[in-house]
Design an enzyme around this catalytic site. Structure first.
Site, PDB file in Angstrom:
ATOM      1  N   LYS A   9       0.261   6.459   0.747  1.00 48.51           N
ATOM      2  CA  LYS A   9       1.373   6.751  -0.161  1.00 48.51           C
ATOM      3  C   LYS A   9       1.459   5.708  -1.282  1.00 48.51           C
ATOM      4  CE  LYS A   9       4.184   8.894   3.461  1.00 48.51           C
ATOM      5  NZ  LYS A   9       5.465   8.770   4.188  1.00 48.51           N
ATOM      6  N   TYR A  49       5.935  19.244   0.565  1.00 47.37           N
ATOM      7  CA  TYR A  49       7.155  19.029   1.351  1.00 47.37           C
ATOM      8  C   TYR A  49       8.003  20.291   1.459  1.00 47.37           C
ATOM      9  CZ  TYR A  49       6.267  13.989   1.302  1.00 47.37           C
ATOM     10  OH  TYR A  49       5.730  12.753   1.486  1.00 47.37           O
ATOM     11  N   ASN A 112       6.599   3.848   4.379  1.00 40.73           N
ATOM     12  CA  ASN A 112       5.823   3.647   5.606  1.00 40.73           C
ATOM     13  C   ASN A 112       4.312   3.787   5.413  1.00 40.73           C
ATOM     14  OD1 ASN A 112       5.557   6.418   5.450  1.00 40.73           O
ATOM     15  ND2 ASN A 112       6.760   6.855   7.269  1.00 40.73           N
ATOM     16  N   HIS A 115       0.749   8.954   5.212  1.00 38.31           N
ATOM     17  CA  HIS A 115       1.116  10.279   5.716  1.00 38.31           C
ATOM     18  C   HIS A 115      -0.098  10.844   6.427  1.00 38.31           C
ATOM     19  CE1 HIS A 115       2.269  14.509   5.899  1.00 38.31           C
ATOM     20  NE2 HIS A 115       1.040  14.765   5.489  1.00 38.31           N
ATOM     21  N   GLU A 126      -2.594  21.326   4.347  1.00 43.61           N
ATOM     22  CA  GLU A 126      -2.562  20.162   3.459  1.00 43.61           C
ATOM     23  C   GLU A 126      -3.925  19.883   2.836  1.00 43.61           C
ATOM     24  OE1 GLU A 126       1.244  17.862   5.422  1.00 43.61           O
ATOM     25  OE2 GLU A 126      -0.756  17.231   6.050  1.00 43.61           O
TER      26      GLU A 126
END
Length: 149
Positions: A9, A49, A112, A115, A126
């Site tokens: 990310k 998303y 974080n 992904h 994805e």
């Protein structure tokens, strides 16, 4: 062999963790069959998303993932989805096991680092969102005989 989608990310890219993250999956024995850096458009982020549309955190997710470049990759190997998720650690880095990517590099749930697809079906969806068929490179590695029985 199973394939999964992983993405370093924007926080991971900005913190210079892309190489370290990729290296962990290579060292584990996974084969990288797709790899690129990109800036995600709002349209692509909304598709990615899509399951969260209408939730209070949706705009924050889209805003963050489009805030800077990401490194997208497809890895292949035995039980790639579940193994990659184990290597990533819990979504909340404060609950992630030490030694996992999130346990090693994260503090905040919203930042974080990585992904990863949560199921083989999500992985297929994805991968198709982020990679064209011709961007996935199928090749043989001689080292696989030393990784798999």
């Amino acid at each position: 062999m199973e394939r999964t989608y992983l993405m370093v990310k924007p926080d991971g890219v900005q913190r210079n963790l892309a190489g370290e993250t990729i290296s962990r999956f290579e060292k584990k024995g996974f084969k990288i069959i797709g790899l690129k850096m990109l800036k995600i458009s709002r349209e692509l982020a909304e598709k990615h998303y899509g399951e969260h549309v209408g939730k209070p955190f949706f705009e924050q997710l889209v805003g963050f993932i489009t805030s800077g470049p990401v490194v997208a990759m497809v890895i292949e190997g035995k039980d790639a989805v579940s193994a990659a998720r184990e290597m990533m650690g819990a979504t909340n880095p404060l609950k992630a096991a030490p030694g996992t990517i999130r346990g090693s590099f994260g503090i905040d749930i919203g930042r974080n680092v990585i992904h990863g697809s949560d199921s083989p079906d999500s992985a297929r969806r994805e991968i198709a969102l982020f990679f064209k068929d011709e961007e996935i490179i199928d090749y043989n590695r001689d080292v696989d005989q030393w990784i798999y029985e």
